[in-house]
Design an enzyme around this catalytic site. Structure first.
Site, PDB file in Angstrom:
ATOM      1  N   GLU A   3       0.822  -1.219   0.000  1.00 32.86           N
ATOM      2  CA  GLU A   3       0.000   0.000   0.000  1.00 32.86           C
ATOM      3  C   GLU A   3       0.856   1.270   0.000  1.00 32.86           C
ATOM      4  OE1 GLU A   3      -1.445   1.827   3.508  1.00 32.86           O
ATOM      5  OE2 GLU A   3      -1.187   0.014   4.719  1.00 32.86           O
ATOM      6  N   LYS A  14      -5.202  10.929   1.292  1.00 28.91           N
ATOM      7  CA  LYS A  14      -5.398   9.546   1.731  1.00 28.91           C
ATOM      8  C   LYS A  14      -6.725   9.068   1.130  1.00 28.91           C
ATOM      9  CE  LYS A  14      -6.542   7.239   6.071  1.00 28.91           C
ATOM     10  NZ  LYS A  14      -6.792   7.506   7.496  1.00 28.91           N
ATOM     11  N   VAL A  68      -5.449   0.345   3.170  1.00 26.24           N
ATOM     12  CA  VAL A  68      -5.625  -1.104   3.045  1.00 26.24           C
ATOM     13  C   VAL A  68      -6.860  -1.382   2.177  1.00 26.24           C
ATOM     14  CG1 VAL A  68      -6.229  -3.213   4.318  1.00 26.24           C
ATOM     15  CG2 VAL A  68      -4.415  -1.702   5.176  1.00 26.24           C
ATOM     16  N   ASP A  89     -16.749   5.414  14.436  1.00 27.91           N
ATOM     17  CA  ASP A  89     -15.519   5.391  13.637  1.00 27.91           C
ATOM     18  C   ASP A  89     -15.004   3.964  13.479  1.00 27.91           C
ATOM     19  OD1 ASP A  89     -13.185   5.801  12.311  1.00 27.91           O
ATOM     20  OD2 ASP A  89     -12.404   7.343  13.665  1.00 27.91           O
ATOM     21  N   SER A 131     -13.007   1.677  10.545  1.00 30.48           N
ATOM     22  CA  SER A 131     -12.285   1.797   9.276  1.00 30.48           C
ATOM     23  C   SER A 131     -12.965   1.031   8.158  1.00 30.48           C
ATOM     24  CB  SER A 131     -10.863   1.274   9.442  1.00 30.48           C
ATOM     25  OG  SER A 131     -10.221   1.245   8.183  1.00 30.48           O
ATOM     26  N   ALA A 132     -12.954   1.639   6.968  1.00 27.58           N
ATOM     27  CA  ALA A 132     -13.489   0.959   5.776  1.00 27.58           C
ATOM     28  C   ALA A 132     -12.646  -0.268   5.425  1.00 27.58           C
ATOM     29  CB  ALA A 132     -13.528   1.930   4.596  1.00 27.58           C
ATOM     30  N   LYS A 164      -3.120  -1.819  15.827  1.00 27.73           N
ATOM     31  CA  LYS A 164      -2.579  -1.004  16.915  1.00 27.73           C
ATOM     32  C   LYS A 164      -3.581  -0.856  18.031  1.00 27.73           C
ATOM     33  CE  LYS A 164       0.727   1.887  14.760  1.00 27.73           C
ATOM     34  NZ  LYS A 164       0.486   1.930  13.314  1.00 27.73           N
TER      35      LYS A 164
END
Ligand code: PSU
Ligand code: MN
Length: 303
Positions: free
Chosen positions: A23, A84, A104, A136, A138-139, A157
């Site tokens: 990526e 991004k 990602v 929130d 992440s996609a 993380k």
């Protein structure tokens, strides 16, 4: 043409030779210049040494580049103002013919379009702490739910809620494999308080799981989690304190949305005086080695 696959990658794919996707958000937003470029090129070299073809993916002038050249990686890393790009951003960035760093999620999308099945990164996005209030998530997780690419990472993380992240992946049918570990690795440290779904001890076993998933038509990714090598892992108290402090600062400053992850990564690095960056680089190298072995085995078993 929305994607451009470089010749070397194209040839490898045609001949069922192993290709490993990488990526570019990790280059533009995950690490500072010039370590980002140096790391990106070294990761490619590790993949080549293992007998695979690397394909660093990013968006240049609106085109998804599958296999950036060294010059393109240098431009990417030094440019400084690259967007991004996650799934929802992709149509706009391409329509406007902009440059974009793939997360990602978008790396999976573009790798899949090109026919690349294995992708190596550092850490994935996930369910953020307090997501029950902020929503929130992440996609990356929805992409793992739907897109047929295996992602090799060092876990997630602790800026995230690891327990909720695992619950989400379970709901969407994403197998979470631990390479030689029963515990979910937490990126900077080798383990967390959570178990992976299955411990796997060889790249061949992982390749077999991918093959069955594909042959059954169970769409979506396989998540391989690979603990950071012992010698580069961080003291869990040090890193957890840095994460807590970063989260506190982020909330005070009102940072949210797509800026959250890059903000937290930069803050943690600042608080640990660069130690977290060294660990980050080493774990990506380690993942590149494992990802290459998986890509090779998968080429053999899928025939
Ligand atoms: N986690 C890391 N390093 C990273 C990222 C996540 O340890 O560089 C990047 C990846 O590109 C990942 C993205 O896909 O952040 C997730 O961002 P978001 O949470 O906004 O989906
Ligand atoms: Mn988010």
């Amino acid at each position: 043409m929305y994607i451009r696959v470089n010749e070397e990658v194209k040839k490898a794919l045609e001949n069922n030779e192993p290709v490993v996707a990488l990526e570019s958000t990790i280059i533009s937003h995950g690490m500072p210049y010039p370590q980002n470029v140096k790391t990106a090129l070294e990761v490619e070299q590790i993949i080549r040494n293992a007998g695979c073809v690397p394909a660093t993916i990013g968006i240049i002038d609106g085109v998804g580049i599958i296999g950036m050249s060294a010059d393109e990686i240098e431009s990417f890393g030094s440019r400084g103002n690259i967007e991004k790009v996650s799934r929802r951003d992709l149509p706009m960035i391409m329509a406007r013919k902009m440059w974009g760093a793939t997360t990602v999620a978008t790396t999976m999308i573009l790798a899949n379009m090109a026919g690349i099945e294995v992708f190596v990164t550092g850490g994935i996005g996930g369910v953020h702490r307090n997501a029950q209030m902020t929503f929130d998530i992440s996609a990356d997780l929805q992409e793992l739910a739907n897109t047929n690419v295996t992602v090799v990472c060092a876990g997630a993380k602790a800026i995230l809620d690891l327990g909720l992240t695992l619950e989400y992946l379970e709901t969407f049918g994403v197998p979470v494999l631990g390479y030689k570990t029963k515990k979910l690795p937490a990126f900077y440290t080798r383990s967390s308080n959570f178990n992976v779904d299955y411990e796997v001890d060889t790249p061949l076993e992982i390749a077999r799981v991918i093959k069955v998933k594909r042959e059954l038509g169970l769409n979506g990714g396989v998540l391989v989690t690979n603990p950071i090598p012992e010698e580069y892992s961080m003291d869990s108290n040090v890193i957890n304190e840095a994460i807590e402090e970063s989260l506190k600062l982020m909330n005070e400053e009102g940072v949210h949305g797509k800026e959250s992850t890059p903000y937290l990564l930069a803050k943690v690095k600042e608080i640990t005086k660069g130690d977290s960056l060294d660990s980050n680089i080493q774990l990506v190298f380690n993942n590149a080695k494992l990802g290459s072995e998986i890509a090779k085995e998968y080429c053999k078993v899928k025939k």
